[in-house]
Design a protein around this motif. Structure first.
Motif, PDB file in Angstrom:
ATOM      1  N   HIS A 107      -1.929   7.604  -8.915  1.00 18.30           N
ATOM      2  CA  HIS A 107      -2.390   7.189  -7.735  1.00 18.30           C
ATOM      3  C   HIS A 107      -1.304   6.660  -6.751  1.00 18.30           C
TER       4      HIS A 107
ATOM      5  N   THR B 203      -7.237   4.986   1.989  1.00 20.17           N
ATOM      6  CA  THR B 203      -6.467   3.775   1.522  1.00 20.17           C
ATOM      7  C   THR B 203      -5.800   4.216   0.340  1.00 20.17           C
ATOM      8  N   GLU B 204      -6.017   5.332  -0.312  1.00 19.04           N
ATOM      9  CA  GLU B 204      -5.383   5.810  -1.873  1.00 19.04           C
ATOM     10  C   GLU B 204      -5.749   7.259  -1.765  1.00 19.04           C
TER      11      GLU B 204
ATOM     12  N   GLN C  45      -9.480   7.745  -1.685  1.00 22.91           N
ATOM     13  CA  GLN C  45     -10.557   6.500  -1.576  1.00 22.91           C
ATOM     14  C   GLN C  45     -10.331   6.059   0.018  1.00 22.91           C
TER      15      GLN C  45
ATOM     16  N   ILE D 270      -5.639   9.786  -5.351  1.00 24.57           N
ATOM     17  CA  ILE D 270      -5.910   9.866  -6.609  1.00 24.57           C
ATOM     18  C   ILE D 270      -5.650  11.358  -6.994  1.00 24.57           C
TER      19      ILE D 270
ATOM     20  N   GLY E  77      -0.725   4.840  -2.815  1.00 25.15           N
ATOM     21  CA  GLY E  77      -0.905   4.329  -1.667  1.00 25.15           C
ATOM     22  C   GLY E  77      -1.191   5.165  -0.363  1.00 25.15           C
ATOM     23  N   ALA E  78      -1.980   4.942   0.657  1.00 30.24           N
ATOM     24  CA  ALA E  78      -1.854   5.471   1.743  1.00 30.24           C
ATOM     25  C   ALA E  78      -0.643   5.367   2.548  1.00 30.24           C
TER      26      ALA E  78
ATOM     27  N   HIS F 270       0.865  -1.151  -0.011  1.00 26.14           N
ATOM     28  CA  HIS F 270      -0.012   0.009  -0.168  1.00 26.14           C
ATOM     29  C   HIS F 270       0.697   1.242   0.079  1.00 26.14           C
TER      30      HIS F 270
ATOM     31  N   TYR G 278       2.452   2.108  -2.788  1.00 27.05           N
ATOM     32  CA  TYR G 278       2.860   2.416  -4.396  1.00 27.05           C
ATOM     33  C   TYR G 278       2.439   3.728  -4.728  1.00 27.05           C
TER      34      TYR G 278
END
Ligand code: FAD
Length: 287
Positions: free
Chosen positions: A69, A166-167, A135, A169, A71-72, A58, A60
């Motif tokens: 994108h 979680t993400e 997200q 964007i 990751g958190a 997570h 990335y």
């Protein structure tokens, strides 16, 4: 200090179940740069820490069709140094570069930075200007929240108690898009911002501004945009004459707070200075 149970779920679903199970007794911890200080200062007293730190996959940073994108659990330092981020927007990489100091950046995550909703932070203003969204995942599944709607007030977000970010964007900029981030610190070079200005603009073939977004952070509870002022740029070259009323629109509309980094009056003056500089930078294409 009472003993605290330290739980290390292996995925977000397990972390969410634990949040549900322990409810108000639990606190999420990612990089811990903020949570550990809150524990030390006895601002929080959870009996359970739910650590996201050992979850794999997570952190990335990748380009997808709709944009960047992240990751958190990506560390601020990784984002600052990422070639993908540099290519996507040097201003975004710069924003992460000016967060705190390298020790904090090596530990802090983007998810923790946004979830903490500290008004005196750097990424929120630039990411708001970039029209980013997050997200989040909860027991009912995932949903996306625009950053415009994510920050609700001091240290308060639109996350439900059992949701996890979680993400992040960030939509791709148009080919003619330019961005700039200006951080003004009043106490030390490594300090938190007194005023933070993120600007994103794109231009037509004649150099006229098609779209302008300016987000001011660290001066009010949450990052602020003033759409009437932004609209003044549409269809015009960003000359100093066009910039002046935009700057005044922000200074007139925003109601800055007073804290140790500056008074409301001082912040208004700095908002004037740094919006002007950021707009001149996107106009001149320096970054
Ligand atoms: C000395 C110092 C200087 C600093 N200077 C700056 C600065 O100049 N600019 C700036 O922007 N910031 C600055 N910060 C703040 C720093 O960037 C944040 O503390 C950090 O980004 C938080 O990330 P973390 O992973 O350490 O979060 P943590 O401390 O682990 O968590 C922070 C909060 O977010 C929650 N949380 C964490 N991850 C998630 C998630 N994925 N979903 C839901 N909730 C979550 C936690 O429960 C907690 O409430 C500074 C901090 C320190 C200690």
């Amino acid at each position: 200090m009472n003993s605290i149970k330290f739980l290390e779920p292996t995925d977000f679903s397990e972390a969410i179940s634990l949040l549900d199970q322990y409810a108000d007794d639990a606190k999420i911890i990612a990089g811990g740069t903020s949570v550990v200080l809150m524990l030390q200062q006895k601002l929080i007293a959870p009996s359970v820490l739910i650590s996201l730190g050992s979850m794999a996959g997570h952190d990335y940073i990748r380009m997808e069709d709709d944009g960047l994108h992240i990751g958190a659990l990506a560390k601020i330092r990784e984002i600052e140094r990422s070639e993908i981020v540099q290519q996507f927007s040097p201003a975004l990489a710069h924003t992460f570069h000016v967060v705190a100091n390298v020790r904090v950046r090596n530990q802090a995550t983007i998810g923790g930075n946004l979830s903490a909703a500290d008004y005196a932070a750097d990424p929120p203003a630039m990411l708001t200007a970039l029209d980013a969204r997050v997200q989040v995942q909860g027991p009912q599944g995932t949903r996306e929240i625009s950053l415009n709607e994510f920050f609700l007030g001091f240290y308060t977000t639109a996350l439900e108690p059992n949701e996890i970010l979680t993400e992040v964007i960030i939509p791709s900029l148009p080919a003619s898009g330019r961005a700039a981030y200006h951080k003004y610190t009043s106490i030390s070079a490594e300090g938190r911002p007194c005023v933070a200005v993120g600007v994103v603009a794109d231009f037509d073939a004649d150099g006229k501004c098609r779209n302008l977004r300016i987000a001011v952070g660290a001066a009010t509870e949450t990052p602020q945009r003033v759409s009437d002022a932004e609209a003044m740029a549409h269809g015009h070259m960003l000359t100093d004459e066009v910039i002046a009323p935009i700057v005044e629109g922000y200074a007139r509309t925003l109601d800055p707070l007073t804290d140790v980094r500056g008074s409301a009056w001082y912040r208004k003056e700095m908002i004037r200075v740094f919006i002007k500089r950021a707009l001149q930078e996107v106009r001149d294409g320096n970054r």
